[in-house]
Design a protein around this motif. Structure first.
Motif, PDB file in Angstrom:
ATOM      1  N   SER A 107      93.838  72.732  43.770  1.00  0.00           N
ATOM      2  CA  SER A 107      94.063  73.499  45.304  1.00  0.00           C
ATOM      3  C   SER A 107      92.693  73.622  45.781  1.00  0.00           C
ATOM      4  CB  SER A 107      94.774  74.803  45.096  1.00  0.00           C
ATOM      5  OG  SER A 107      96.031  74.511  44.357  1.00  0.00           O
ATOM      6  N   LEU A 108      91.851  72.526  45.728  1.00  0.00           N
ATOM      7  CA  LEU A 108      90.387  72.397  46.595  1.00  0.00           C
ATOM      8  C   LEU A 108      90.863  72.648  47.986  1.00  0.00           C
ATOM      9  CD1 LEU A 108      89.791  71.356  43.742  1.00  0.00           C
ATOM     10  CD2 LEU A 108      88.072  69.790  45.042  1.00  0.00           C
ATOM     11  N   MET A 109      89.857  73.704  48.402  1.00  0.00           N
ATOM     12  CA  MET A 109      89.739  74.001  50.009  1.00  0.00           C
ATOM     13  C   MET A 109      88.366  74.136  50.057  1.00  0.00           C
ATOM     14  SD  MET A 109      92.583  77.218  50.419  1.00  0.00           S
ATOM     15  CE  MET A 109      91.894  78.278  49.257  1.00  0.00           C
ATOM     16  N   LEU A 110      87.556  72.842  50.883  1.00  0.00           N
ATOM     17  CA  LEU A 110      86.523  72.714  50.786  1.00  0.00           C
ATOM     18  C   LEU A 110      86.056  73.480  52.011  1.00  0.00           C
ATOM     19  CD1 LEU A 110      85.971  68.853  50.060  1.00  0.00           C
ATOM     20  CD2 LEU A 110      85.805  70.801  48.585  1.00  0.00           C
ATOM     21  N   GLY A 111      86.771  73.753  52.858  1.00  0.00           N
ATOM     22  CA  GLY A 111      86.500  74.452  54.453  1.00  0.00           C
ATOM     23  C   GLY A 111      85.798  75.735  54.108  1.00  0.00           C
ATOM     24  N   THR A 112      86.617  76.468  53.029  1.00  0.00           N
ATOM     25  CA  THR A 112      86.384  77.859  52.676  1.00  0.00           C
ATOM     26  C   THR A 112      85.568  77.992  51.239  1.00  0.00           C
ATOM     27  OG1 THR A 112      88.468  78.101  51.814  1.00  0.00           O
ATOM     28  CG2 THR A 112      88.045  78.872  53.990  1.00  0.00           C
ATOM     29  N   GLY A 113      85.475  76.912  50.661  1.00  0.00           N
ATOM     30  CA  GLY A 113      84.756  76.882  49.269  1.00  0.00           C
ATOM     31  C   GLY A 113      85.447  77.464  48.429  1.00  0.00           C
ATOM     32  N   GLN A 114      86.588  77.408  48.080  1.00  0.00           N
ATOM     33  CA  GLN A 114      87.633  77.858  47.056  1.00  0.00           C
ATOM     34  C   GLN A 114      88.426  76.680  46.248  1.00  0.00           C
ATOM     35  OE1 GLN A 114      89.824  81.295  48.707  1.00  0.00           O
ATOM     36  NE2 GLN A 114      88.789  81.070  50.383  1.00  0.00           N
ATOM     37  N   ALA A 115      88.788  77.219  45.242  1.00  0.00           N
ATOM     38  CA  ALA A 115      89.221  76.363  44.005  1.00  0.00           C
ATOM     39  C   ALA A 115      90.051  77.211  43.178  1.00  0.00           C
ATOM     40  CB  ALA A 115      88.654  75.175  43.514  1.00  0.00           C
ATOM     41  N   GLU A 116      91.031  76.535  42.415  1.00  0.00           N
ATOM     42  CA  GLU A 116      91.690  77.229  41.232  1.00  0.00           C
ATOM     43  C   GLU A 116      91.473  76.653  40.016  1.00  0.00           C
ATOM     44  OE1 GLU A 116      96.306  78.492  39.848  1.00  0.00           O
ATOM     45  OE2 GLU A 116      95.856  77.472  41.761  1.00  0.00           O
ATOM     46  N   CYS A 117      91.232  77.438  38.950  1.00  0.00           N
ATOM     47  CA  CYS A 117      90.916  76.918  37.521  1.00  0.00           C
ATOM     48  C   CYS A 117      92.360  76.797  36.984  1.00  0.00           C
ATOM     49  CB  CYS A 117      90.178  77.883  36.638  1.00  0.00           C
ATOM     50  SG  CYS A 117      88.341  77.584  37.285  1.00  0.00           S
ATOM     51  N   ALA A 118      92.582  75.646  36.192  1.00  0.00           N
ATOM     52  CA  ALA A 118      93.833  75.655  35.224  1.00  0.00           C
ATOM     53  C   ALA A 118      93.105  75.052  33.784  1.00  0.00           C
ATOM     54  CB  ALA A 118      94.768  74.811  35.938  1.00  0.00           C
ATOM     55  N   TYR A 119      94.021  75.148  32.790  1.00  0.00           N
ATOM     56  CA  TYR A 119      93.462  74.611  31.836  1.00  0.00           C
ATOM     57  C   TYR A 119      94.623  74.837  30.479  1.00  0.00           C
ATOM     58  CZ  TYR A 119      92.922  79.657  31.183  1.00  0.00           C
ATOM     59  OH  TYR A 119      93.235  80.919  31.394  1.00  0.00           O
ATOM     60  N   TRP A 120      94.540  73.975  29.401  1.00  0.00           N
ATOM     61  CA  TRP A 120      95.329  73.869  28.242  1.00  0.00           C
ATOM     62  C   TRP A 120      94.402  73.489  27.014  1.00  0.00           C
ATOM     63  CZ3 TRP A 120      95.470  69.095  26.228  1.00  0.00           C
ATOM     64  CH2 TRP A 120      96.019  68.030  26.970  1.00  0.00           C
ATOM     65  N   THR A 121      94.822  74.200  25.891  1.00  0.00           N
ATOM     66  CA  THR A 121      94.194  73.460  24.513  1.00  0.00           C
ATOM     67  C   THR A 121      95.353  73.084  23.583  1.00  0.00           C
ATOM     68  OG1 THR A 121      93.871  76.086  23.774  1.00  0.00           O
ATOM     69  CG2 THR A 121      91.982  74.922  24.880  1.00  0.00           C
ATOM     70  N   LEU A 122      94.782  72.042  22.824  1.00  0.00           N
ATOM     71  CA  LEU A 122      95.675  71.614  21.833  1.00  0.00           C
ATOM     72  C   LEU A 122      96.069  72.552  20.717  1.00  0.00           C
ATOM     73  CD1 LEU A 122      94.893  67.987  21.940  1.00  0.00           C
ATOM     74  CD2 LEU A 122      96.872  68.641  22.450  1.00  0.00           C
ATOM     75  N   PRO A 123      97.013  72.744  20.003  1.00  0.00           N
ATOM     76  CA  PRO A 123      97.380  73.667  18.968  1.00  0.00           C
ATOM     77  C   PRO A 123      96.231  73.688  17.988  1.00  0.00           C
ATOM     78  CG  PRO A 123      99.440  72.332  19.295  1.00  0.00           C
ATOM     79  CD  PRO A 123      98.335  71.882  19.839  1.00  0.00           C
ATOM     80  N   ALA A 124      95.430  72.589  17.718  1.00  0.00           N
ATOM     81  CA  ALA A 124      94.504  72.623  16.666  1.00  0.00           C
ATOM     82  C   ALA A 124      93.164  73.362  16.947  1.00  0.00           C
ATOM     83  CB  ALA A 124      94.365  71.081  16.129  1.00  0.00           C
ATOM     84  N   ALA A 125      93.161  73.278  18.373  1.00  0.00           N
ATOM     85  CA  ALA A 125      92.063  73.921  18.751  1.00  0.00           C
ATOM     86  C   ALA A 125      92.033  75.196  19.448  1.00  0.00           C
ATOM     87  CB  ALA A 125      91.371  72.943  20.027  1.00  0.00           C
ATOM     88  N   ARG A 126      93.054  75.890  19.168  1.00  0.00           N
ATOM     89  CA  ARG A 126      93.297  77.281  19.604  1.00  0.00           C
ATOM     90  C   ARG A 126      92.597  78.196  18.872  1.00  0.00           C
ATOM     91  NH1 ARG A 126      99.639  75.638  20.995  1.00  0.00           N
ATOM     92  NH2 ARG A 126      98.962  74.454  22.857  1.00  0.00           N
ATOM     93  N   GLY A 127      92.246  79.159  19.239  1.00  0.00           N
ATOM     94  CA  GLY A 127      91.487  80.308  18.579  1.00  0.00           C
ATOM     95  C   GLY A 127      90.183  80.104  18.270  1.00  0.00           C
ATOM     96  N   GLN A 128      89.580  79.091  18.958  1.00  0.00           N
ATOM     97  CA  GLN A 128      88.002  78.743  18.692  1.00  0.00           C
ATOM     98  C   GLN A 128      87.088  78.734  19.885  1.00  0.00           C
ATOM     99  OE1 GLN A 128      88.028  74.799  16.709  1.00  0.00           O
ATOM    100  NE2 GLN A 128      90.083  75.081  15.928  1.00  0.00           N
ATOM    101  N   GLY A 129      87.792  79.323  20.869  1.00  0.00           N
ATOM    102  CA  GLY A 129      86.833  79.691  21.923  1.00  0.00           C
ATOM    103  C   GLY A 129      86.867  78.481  23.087  1.00  0.00           C
TER     104      GLY A 129
END
Length: 214
Positions: A107-129
């Motif tokens: 959802s990049l809005m270059l005109g106003t310099g804004q965006a939204e962060c999204a993410y996921w991690t795989l089961p084996a990588a969870r709990g590790q920061g």
């Protein structure tokens, strides 16, 4: 009618160069997605936790390939930026690269310099920061290299793990968007977090960050 304020980030600022690979604390690398990642993407979207919060599944490797192509094209269109989070070769017991998750700006809005962060991690990588380290690295790059002013992060109020990721990445909780997103089990209120250019991360990412969000 002309705008009275010029675009905060000019068109082409992103697409005029190649998408960079980023480094994150803990020996993590954030790199552009490759077509060879399709089997791992297919496996990731069979995970019930990722399906619950991301609200999608992949039914075939060809579908995963289509997603990767869309993620690559988003960079050129300046509509989104997507990274695979990996532990590089040599950083694992067998010396092979290990895919840990995904982090993106959408959802990049270059005109106003804004965006939204999204993410996921795989089961084996969870709990590790993995998630907060990755989000922190992307936020630093977005502010320092591209010039974004505000990044948002939204998640269901029922996703406590994602709330911890947001806090550990320096995203302050600003409020709740009531009935903000339709999930498979009905409407969810959404926590809205944000980090602006002048903010400092509230704390250093630590172990036990949880699985991340949509």
């Amino acid at each position: 009618m002309p705008y009275l304020v010029p675009p905060h980030i000019p068109s082409g600022r992103i697409a005029d160069g190649a998408q960079p690979a980023l480094t994150a604390d803990g020996g993590l690398c954030l790199r552009p997605w490759e077509y060879t990642d399709a089997p791992a993407v297919l496996a990731a979207f069979s995970d019930p936790v990722i399906q619950r919060w991301h609200l999608r599944r992949a039914d075939s490797e060809d579908e995963a390939l289509d997603w990767i192509e869309q993620w690559q094209e988003a960079w050129l269109a300046e509509t989104g930026i997507h990274w695979a989070v990996v532990r590089p070769k040599g950083g694992t017991s067998d010396g092979a690269e290990q895919l840990l998750g995904r982090v993106s700006l959408r959802s990049l809005m270059l005109g106003t310099g804004q965006a939204e962060c999204a993410y996921w991690t795989l089961p084996a990588a969870r709990g590790q920061g993995v998630a907060p380290r990755s989000v922190t690295a992307v936020a630093r790059w977005a502010f320092d290299e591209i010039g974004f002013e505000r990044l948002e992060l939204a998640h269901s109020v029922m996703n406590a793990a994602s709330c911890r990721v947001a806090a550990k990445s320096g995203f302050s909780l600003e409020g709740t968007r009531r009935r903000g997103h339709l999930h498979a089990d009905g409407w969810h209120d959404m926590h809205i977090h944000a980090r602006v250019r002048d903010d400092e991360a509230s704390c250093v990412p630590v172990e036990g960050a949880g699985p991340g969000a949509p």
